[in-house]
Motif scaffolding. Structure first.
Motif, mmCIF file in Angstrom:
data_model
loop_
_atom_site.group_PDB
_atom_site.id
_atom_site.type_symbol
_atom_site.label_atom_id
_atom_site.label_comp_id
_atom_site.label_asym_id
_atom_site.label_seq_id
_atom_site.Cartn_x
_atom_site.Cartn_y
_atom_site.Cartn_z
ATOM 1 N N ARG A 1 0.827 -1.211 0.000
ATOM 2 C CA ARG A 1 0.000 0.000 0.000
ATOM 3 C C ARG A 1 0.861 1.261 0.000
ATOM 4 N N GLY A 2 2.139 1.112 0.365
ATOM 5 C CA GLY A 2 3.048 2.245 0.363
ATOM 6 C C GLY A 2 3.840 2.391 -0.921
ATOM 7 N N ASP A 3 3.624 1.507 -1.885
ATOM 8 C CA ASP A 3 4.366 1.574 -3.146
ATOM 9 C C ASP A 3 4.039 2.841 -3.914
ATOM 10 N N VAL A 4 5.015 3.310 -4.681
ATOM 11 C CA VAL A 4 4.742 4.373 -5.645
ATOM 12 C C VAL A 4 3.677 3.865 -6.618
ATOM 13 N N GLY A 5 2.619 4.639 -6.816
ATOM 14 C CA GLY A 5 1.558 4.242 -7.733
ATOM 15 C C GLY A 5 0.526 3.290 -7.161
ATOM 16 N N ALA A 6 0.599 2.988 -5.865
ATOM 17 C CA ALA A 6 -0.339 2.019 -5.281
ATOM 18 C C ALA A 6 -1.784 2.513 -5.338
ATOM 19 N N ARG A 7 -1.985 3.820 -5.212
ATOM 20 C CA ARG A 7 -3.358 4.339 -5.290
ATOM 21 C C ARG A 7 -3.917 4.162 -6.709
ATOM 22 N N ALA A 8 -3.081 4.388 -7.715
ATOM 23 C CA ALA A 8 -3.525 4.188 -9.093
ATOM 24 C C ALA A 8 -3.828 2.716 -9.357
ATOM 25 N N ARG A 9 -3.021 1.824 -8.784
ATOM 26 C CA ARG A 9 -3.288 0.401 -8.946
ATOM 27 C C ARG A 9 -4.620 0.024 -8.310
ATOM 28 N N GLN A 10 -4.935 0.600 -7.157
ATOM 29 C CA GLN A 10 -6.217 0.320 -6.519
ATOM 30 C C GLN A 10 -7.370 0.863 -7.361
#
Length: 333
Positions: free
Chosen positions: A109-118
């Motif tokens: 959940r802390g990865d770069v781009g994790a919000r876009a993946r979600q």
């Protein structure tokens, strides 16, 4: 409709407001599915206590594991509604933000781009996709958004929200689904079943196949070129790939916006094939340029002839993998 209505999306205020309106309009109880953090990436959420697992509306928190949460609320039978804020849908798919800024090291959940993946995952798992605040967006931009969503989830019903009852009026088409992941556009593209409900001349989904493994150094350069827009705006790609420096390991390819994940699925004996099988969706994509960039990252004739002993010495700037187990059936047959 007797199934659970699950409301998803990364825009929390709009999603929760829609869930509340849906519960009121349908006369159902509203429950909040929220993640409980036990230090693992896929902890199931704990919804509020309920007396009826069927006729309820569930608001799925922004950072919950969407696949497992949907499975716990009926799986393919659940009405999975993805709420999209038309004012920034494409921005949500391209941003580099983490899903949880305070996530511990190792928590994806802390990865770069994790919000876009979600955001992409919510679109891909939905039975219907509903746009709010669409009145504030030009028609041409809405057409692109809706076509893009249809490419990411070809069977989903797409709706500009009027009110929850009308948004939910038409039954979702499930086509004999056995699991929610089958809805994703990339899965359908790799199965030659990609037939989007809506289209726009700017939106394309392409399939890339290559029998040769990638040279990791050249692949990194190709990904940088793609991120710079050399072949158009690549929004989402997913599939399977192999790296020459890591022979015998099938990897999952996943990209959203500028974020990229290449992660091992498992080791096998090579009978799963050597190369790549990837579906790519984006805006104004050039098939010729995209194919050339990826082909240039694959091994040449001379490199293939050199064999795995030589491949082991190639530049490999991609993140290291932990020990990979023999998790594929072919590995032990």
């Amino acid at each position: 409709m007797d199934a659970t209505i699950a409301i998803m999306g990364v825009c929390a205020p709009e999603r929760l407001a829609y869930a509340e309106r849906t519960a009121t309009a349908t006369g159902r109880a509203l429950h909040l599915a929220r993640r409980t953090d036990h230090g693992t990436a896929h902890t199931l959420p704990r919804p509020r206590p309920r007396t009826d697992d069927g006729r309820i509306v569930v608001d799925l928190g922004t950072d919950v594991d969407l696949v497992h949460t949907l499975l716990s609320h009926g799986g393919v039978a659940a009405e999975a509604v993805c709420i999209v804020d038309a004012r920034h849908m494409i921005g949500d798919l391209l941003e580099d933000a983490a899903l949880v800024a305070s996530a511990r090291p190792g928590d994806p959940r802390g990865d770069v781009g994790a919000r876009a993946r979600q955001a992409a995952t919510a679109l891909e798992l939905a039975t219907r996709i509903v746009w709010v605040n669409w009145e504030q967006v030009p028609t041409a931009a809405l057409a692109v958004q809706m076509a893009l969503a249809s490419h990411l989830n070809p069977a989903a019903i797409v709706r500009l929200s009027l009110d929850p009852l009308r948004d939910l009026a038409s039954p979702a088409v499930r086509d004999g689904e056995s699991e929610v992941l089958e809805r994703a556009g990339w899965v359908r593209a790799l199965n030659d079943e990609h037939d989007p409900y809506m289209s726009d001349r700017r939106v394309r989904t392409l399939r890339y196949d290559q029998v040769r493994p990638f040279h990791p150094g050249r692949l990194m350069a190709a990904l940088d070129r793609l991120d710079d827009g050399a072949a158009g705006r690549l929004v989402r790609s997913a599939g399977f790939c192999r790296l020459a420096t890591r022979p015998g390991i099938l990897a999952r390819w996943e990209q959203v916006g500028s974020a990229m994940w290449i992660e091992p699925i498992g080791a096998d004996d090579g009978r799963m094939g050597l190369g790549q099988e990837i579906a790519l969706t984006g805006l104004d994509l050039s098939p010729a340029v995209l194919g050339r960039l990826l082909d240039d990252a694959a091994l040449t004739d001379d490199e293939i002839a050199a064999g795995p002993a030589a491949w082991a010495h190639y530049e490999d700037p991609l993140p290291a993998w932990s020990v990979v187990g023999s998790s594929l059936p072919d590995a032990t047959e």
